[in-house]
Design a protein around this motif. Structure first.
Motif, PDB file in Angstrom:
ATOM      1  N   ASP A  10       0.583  -1.067   0.129  1.00 35.79           N
ATOM      2  CA  ASP A  10       0.169  -0.086   0.025  1.00 35.79           C
ATOM      3  C   ASP A  10       0.892   1.104  -0.057  1.00 35.79           C
ATOM      4  N   LEU A  11       0.446   2.269  -0.727  1.00 35.84           N
ATOM      5  CA  LEU A  11       0.762   3.564  -0.657  1.00 35.84           C
ATOM      6  C   LEU A  11       0.187   4.381  -0.105  1.00 35.84           C
ATOM      7  N   GLU A  12       0.292   5.860   0.118  1.00 35.96           N
ATOM      8  CA  GLU A  12      -0.451   6.647   0.788  1.00 35.96           C
ATOM      9  C   GLU A  12      -1.503   7.099  -0.167  1.00 35.96           C
ATOM     10  N   TYR A  13      -1.365   6.569  -1.281  1.00 35.27           N
ATOM     11  CA  TYR A  13      -2.457   7.183  -2.192  1.00 35.27           C
ATOM     12  C   TYR A  13      -2.951   5.896  -3.192  1.00 35.27           C
ATOM     13  N   GLY A  14      -2.652   4.599  -2.832  1.00 36.01           N
ATOM     14  CA  GLY A  14      -3.096   3.659  -3.637  1.00 36.01           C
ATOM     15  C   GLY A  14      -2.278   2.279  -3.455  1.00 36.01           C
ATOM     16  N   LYS A  15      -2.047   1.442  -4.456  1.00 40.30           N
ATOM     17  CA  LYS A  15      -1.318   0.315  -4.143  1.00 40.30           C
ATOM     18  C   LYS A  15      -0.090   0.182  -5.274  1.00 40.30           C
ATOM     19  N   ASP A  16       0.826  -0.591  -4.973  1.00 44.32           N
ATOM     20  CA  ASP A  16       1.773  -0.809  -5.902  1.00 44.32           C
ATOM     21  C   ASP A  16       2.789  -1.950  -5.873  1.00 44.32           C
ATOM     22  N   THR A  40       5.877   6.588   4.386  1.00 41.36           N
ATOM     23  CA  THR A  40       5.079   5.923   5.164  1.00 41.36           C
ATOM     24  C   THR A  40       5.737   4.569   5.530  1.00 41.36           C
TER      25      THR A  40
END
Length: 88
Positions: A10-16, A40
């Motif tokens: 998980d990223l601050e704004y989505g997934k990668d 994060t």
């Protein structure tokens, strides 16, 4: 390309997702992970997990900038030393 192993996070704004060749590091080798920014901690945690899965021993994670208020350091495995040039 060679056979790869992947890790999603998980990223601050989505997934990668990151990938590495299965034979990129010999089992038992000691590794230093370097990234420009520790925010994060998702990217470095996934990187450490991925490297462990292929048999590497992550010893240190180093960053140019650490955004200390986001507590990303807490996601890094406790046996991995954390070094940041600048903490803001």
């Amino acid at each position: 390309p060679a056979e790869t192993v992947s890790e999603s996070y998980d990223l601050e704004y989505g997934k990668d997702t990151i990938e590495i060749h299965k034979d990129a590091v010999e089992a038992g080798k000691r590794v230093l992970v370097i990234d420009d920014l520790l925010a994060t901690g998702g990217t470095v945690a996934a990187t450490c997990s991925l490297l462990k899965r292929i048999g590497a021993n992550v010893m240190v994670s180093a960053f140019v900038i650490e955004l200390a208020d986001l507590n990303g350091k807490n996601k890094i495995p406790q046996n991995v030393e954390v070094f940041s040039l600048l903490k803001v």
